[in-house]
Design a protein around this motif. Structure first.
Motif, PDB file in Angstrom:
ATOM      1  N   UNK A   1       0.055  -5.425  18.491  1.00 59.47           N
ATOM      2  CA  UNK A   1      -0.132  -4.145  17.797  1.00 59.47           C
ATOM      3  C   UNK A   1      -0.727  -4.328  16.397  1.00 59.47           C
TER       4      UNK A   1
ATOM      5  N   UNK B   1      -0.333 -10.322  16.437  1.00 57.09           N
ATOM      6  CA  UNK B   1       0.474  -9.464  17.314  1.00 57.09           C
ATOM      7  C   UNK B   1      -0.408  -8.552  18.152  1.00 57.09           C
TER       8      UNK B   1
ATOM      9  N   UNK C   1       0.013 -13.170   3.253  1.00 55.15           N
ATOM     10  CA  UNK C   1       0.780 -14.418   3.372  1.00 55.15           C
ATOM     11  C   UNK C   1       0.745 -15.243   2.082  1.00 55.15           C
TER      12      UNK C   1
ATOM     13  N   UNK D   1      10.300 -17.374  14.334  1.00 55.02           N
ATOM     14  CA  UNK D   1      10.875 -16.047  14.125  1.00 55.02           C
ATOM     15  C   UNK D   1      12.249 -16.003  14.777  1.00 55.02           C
ATOM     16  N   UNK D   2      12.452 -16.911  15.704  1.00 56.79           N
ATOM     17  CA  UNK D   2      13.690 -16.947  16.467  1.00 56.79           C
ATOM     18  C   UNK D   2      14.072 -18.416  16.622  1.00 56.79           C
TER      19      UNK D   2
ATOM     20  N   UNK E   1      11.303 -19.223   6.650  1.00 63.17           N
ATOM     21  CA  UNK E   1      10.271 -18.387   6.045  1.00 63.17           C
ATOM     22  C   UNK E   1       9.164 -19.261   5.468  1.00 63.17           C
ATOM     23  N   UNK E   2       9.562 -20.379   4.898  1.00 65.21           N
ATOM     24  CA  UNK E   2       8.588 -21.305   4.333  1.00 65.21           C
ATOM     25  C   UNK E   2       7.663 -21.888   5.390  1.00 65.21           C
TER      26      UNK E   2
ATOM     27  N   UNK F   1       7.071 -14.122  25.400  1.00 72.70           N
ATOM     28  CA  UNK F   1       7.269 -13.716  24.000  1.00 72.70           C
ATOM     29  C   UNK F   1       8.427 -14.463  23.367  1.00 72.70           C
TER      30      UNK F   1
ATOM     31  N   UNK G   1      15.501 -19.124   4.490  1.00 70.70           N
ATOM     32  CA  UNK G   1      14.425 -19.384   3.534  1.00 70.70           C
ATOM     33  C   UNK G   1      13.515 -20.515   3.983  1.00 70.70           C
TER      34      UNK G   1
ATOM     35  N   UNK H   1      -5.931 -12.696   8.585  1.00 74.11           N
ATOM     36  CA  UNK H   1      -4.643 -12.882   7.917  1.00 74.11           C
ATOM     37  C   UNK H   1      -3.939 -14.141   8.430  1.00 74.11           C
TER      38      UNK H   1
ATOM     39  N   UNK I   1       6.968 -20.506   8.330  1.00 73.18           N
ATOM     40  CA  UNK I   1       6.091 -19.415   8.772  1.00 73.18           C
ATOM     41  C   UNK I   1       4.965 -19.196   7.781  1.00 73.18           C
ATOM     42  N   UNK I   2       5.291 -19.341   6.526  1.00 73.95           N
ATOM     43  CA  UNK I   2       4.324 -19.060   5.472  1.00 73.95           C
ATOM     44  C   UNK I   2       3.227 -20.118   5.401  1.00 73.95           C
TER      45      UNK I   2
ATOM     46  N   UNK J   1       8.026 -16.595  20.051  1.00 75.16           N
ATOM     47  CA  UNK J   1       8.818 -16.290  18.851  1.00 75.16           C
ATOM     48  C   UNK J   1       9.538 -17.526  18.325  1.00 75.16           C
TER      49      UNK J   1
ATOM     50  N   UNK K   1      -0.199  -4.919  13.575  1.00 76.64           N
ATOM     51  CA  UNK K   1       0.778  -4.976  12.478  1.00 76.64           C
ATOM     52  C   UNK K   1       0.149  -5.176  11.114  1.00 76.64           C
TER      53      UNK K   1
END
Ligand SMILES: Nc1ncnc2c1ncn2[C@@H]1O[C@H](COP(=O)(O)OP(=O)(O)OP(=O)(O)O)[C@@H](O)[C@H]1O
Ligand SMILES: [Mg+2]
Lengths: 246, 388
Positions: A95, A93, A111, A58-59, A82-83, A49, A79, A159, A85-86, A53, A97
């Motif tokens: 779960x 995931x 997204x 994310x990390x 985030x871009x 994981x 930012x 998604x 990732x986007x 990540x 989510x």
């Protein structure tokens, strides 16, 4: 076509836990090319994981090099991450989510909501198309509580597809599902991979891993094995041998 | 449901601000209106403390105003359009078996103009009546109602006031209560000469009332009147006035500032409930951020930036407070009309009170939503995703 999508070298990740340092990744290197379907395996706590990540932005790694689609992921601002990732990544995931009390369609649109290039109309169209690809065209306005686990995971896959990412990252995406549903999801992944999607997949189960094209085995934060799958199986075929429920 | 409970503070706050302001504004308006209906240019001259005897006398028994002052004013003043002596006395008005305690006002013909009174039927007494100290009266509606049984024509009838017979020659148009709750129709007007001689047996005046030519020159008129009376009383530079001059302007200012203070007090009370409403919003936003930590993590994982998350939660807080504000405004308006109808208090809802309470709502939402929203936006995506 051997185009590298993910390149990592000597990737390390240390967690400071009080005075102790947990060395979750101790130097990992590999390259994943376009249209590959890679499974990352390993015992619990081996760093799967943590690795995913970092790949998913994310990390951030403590040390080492990470390039995604030729972009160097280092010292990037929140930012900028985030871009990436986007636009470049689709995350799935264990779960699911999904947003509760929100329809499948709106969940899939999410997204694109964070990408100002898309209008509401384009969002709707792309979300419809993604839900069609995962076979949920008849469940557009259902909320997660009205969907089965497998269906929820399909919404999550839709998604992850909707922004047309360069790579799909799935962390134990079948972990919460029964074996038949798991094979159905794997069938979907194989289909997506067939059509050109690069997929990196974390799992515990060798049966599931056998449905990918390459397995990376981790142990204590190091790669101990990285080889192609010899006798590649089709999930479709396995499904046909399983007894039909009802 | 929970959001509604949160809104309750804001709803009550806004509703009370609106209602309080409406009541405050309404009473201010009605005071202004009634004072000016009494004659906004009215100037009132009363006798003051008389020092000349070396003994301070009670103001009401002071006899420093005389008919001479009246004629001086009449001759010399340039800023006054109407002037009347005023002497009044209380007593019992009687018509046959009916009687009514009231006051008789001795005035001249210009009094009607000063007090903005009108004759409803019959006529006002004349200058000749005044010269002759004629026993004629013009009466208000309350007197008519109490001394004459329904439908009876009062004009031409005789009534007695303190056992002196008077002939009714006119009835005043209805005026209602003034600001102080006094019935302005409970009056008997008679020539001042008649009241002076036959009822009070005095040659002094209790006051002189006048009307300034315009509202703008009212203050100068007051000064002019003071100067003329000081001359008339032969007061030296060092002497204090032995009379007082009031204008209605001063009264209006006094009353407005009193009701202004009342309004401020009411608003302060209402603001406290808005504050409590704001704290309620902050509280629910904290709970909401906590409950939706995973959602925040997911939104970040699919590309939501810190500022997107901040904006989302801030918008939510503002939405809650605005919805509360709208309900509060509606509730405040219905509470106001309930107050107006049930208690027949004067009320006035002003646009500014709605604008103010609405902006306060938005500010409350932003202010109290900011900290929780800030907290949500600074979450780490993985930590948020793992949150149970
Ligand atoms: N935020 C963290 N702080 C401290 N230690 C961490 C953190 N995240 C992971 N670790 C540690 O890093 C190691 C690898 O964890 P990781 O979650 O990557 O394992 P995993 O291979 O995904 O295991 P599983 O199969 O159980 O999901 C573990 O020893 C874990 O305790
Ligand atoms: Mg894991």
């Amino acid at each position: 076509m051997e185009r590298p999508i993910i390149q990592i070298e000597s990737l390390k990740r240390d967690f400071a836990l009080g005075t102790e340092v947990v060395r979750a990744l101790r130097g990992i290197s590999f390259t994943i090319n376009k249209e590959e379907f890679v499974t990352i395996m390993g015992a619990s706590g081996s760093g799967k994981s943590t690795l995913l990540n970092i790949l998913g932005c994310l990390d951030q790694a403590s040390e080492g090099v990470y390039k995604i689609d030729d972009i160097m992921v280092k010292n990037l601002s929140g930012n900028e991450l985030a871009n990436i990732r986007n636009k470049k990544i689709g995350f799935i995931f264990q779960a699911y989510n999904l947003l509760p009390r929100t329809t499948a369609l709106e969940n899939v649109e999410l997204p694109l909501v964070y990408n100002s290039l898309f209008t509401a109309k384009q969002r709707r169209e792309l979300a419809l198309e993604a839900l069609h690809r995962v076979g949920l065209s008849d469940r557009l306005h259902h909320t997660p509580s009205q969907l089965s686990g497998g269906q929820q995971q399909r919404v999550a896959i839709a998604r992850s597809l909707v922004n047309d990412p360069v790579v799909i990252l799935a962390d134990e995406a079948t972990g919460n599902l029964d074996s038949r549903t798991s094979y159905e999801i794997m069938d979907l992944f194989q289909d997506l991979n067939q059509k050109g999607k690069t997929i990196i997949f974390v799992t515990h189960e060798p049966d599931i891993a056998a449905l990918s094209k390459r397995i990376v085995l981790l142990k204590d934060g190091r790669i101990i094995k990285d080889e192609p799958v010899q006798n590649f199986l089709l999930a479709k075929n396995i499904l046909s041998t399983l007894p039909k429920e009802d | 449901m929970r959001a509604f409970l949160t809104m309750l503070g804001v709803i009550i706050g806004v509703a009370s601000v609106i209602t309080m302001l409406a009541i405050g504004e309404g009473s201010k308006n009605s005071i202004k209106e009634q004072i000016s209906s009494m004659g906004s240019n009215m100037i009132n001259i009363r006798p003051g403390t008389d020092f000349r005897g070396g003994v301070r006398m009670d103001m009401s028994s002071s006899q420093s105003l005389t008919y001479k002052d009246f004629t001086r004013l009449k001759e010399k003043s340039t800023l006054i359009s109407a002037l009347s002596p005023l002497v009044n006395g209380g007593g019992q008005a009687i018509n046959g078996s009916k009687n009514w305690p009231t006051s008789i006002y001795g005035v001249n013909t210009e009094y009607l103009k000063i007090r903005k009174l009108e004759i409803a039927s019959g006529s006002m007494f004349t200058e000749a009546n005044i010269q002759a100290s004629a026993k004629v009266v013009v009466i208000g509606k309350t007197i008519v109602e109490n001394l004459f049984s329904g439908g009876q024509e009062p004009i031409g009838k005789m009534i007695r006031f303190n056992n002196i017979p008077f002939r009714i020659i006119g009835v005043l148009a209805e005026k209602g209560q003034n600001t102080f709750g006094q019935d302005q129709d409970d009056v008997i007007l008679a020539p001042y000469t008649t009241v002076q001689k036959r009822i009070l047996a005095t040659t002094h005046l209790q006051s002189i009332v006048a009307s300034a030519k315009s509202e703008e020159t009212a203050t100068q008129a007051v000064e002019e009147v003071s100067k003329i009376i000081r001359e008339s009383h032969k007061l030296g530079e060092a002497d204090d006035d032995d009379f007082n001059v009031f204008s209605m302007d001063e009264l209006i200012t006094t009353f407005s500032s009193t009701s202004q203070m009342l309004t401020i007090l009411l608003v302060a009370i209402a603001s406290i409930s808005l504050l409590i409403g704001g704290i309620g919003i902050m509280n629910i936003m904290y709970v909401s951020v906590k409950e939706r930590t995973r959602e925040i993590g997911l939104r970040m994982a699919v590309g939501g930036k810190g500022k997107d998350i901040l904006l989302q939660f801030l918008t939510e807080a503002v939405m809650i407070s605005i919805t509360g504000g709208i309900i509060g405004v509606l509730l405040g308006m219905s509470a106001t009309s309930a107050v107006a109808n049930l208690l027949s208090w004067p009320t006035a809802i002003t646009a500014y009170s709605i604008i103010i309470s609405f902006s306060v709502c938005v500010i409350t939402g932003i202010f109290f939503g900011w900290y929780p929203a800030r907290k949500a936006s600074s979450l780490d995506p993985i930590t948020a995703l793992r949150y149970e």
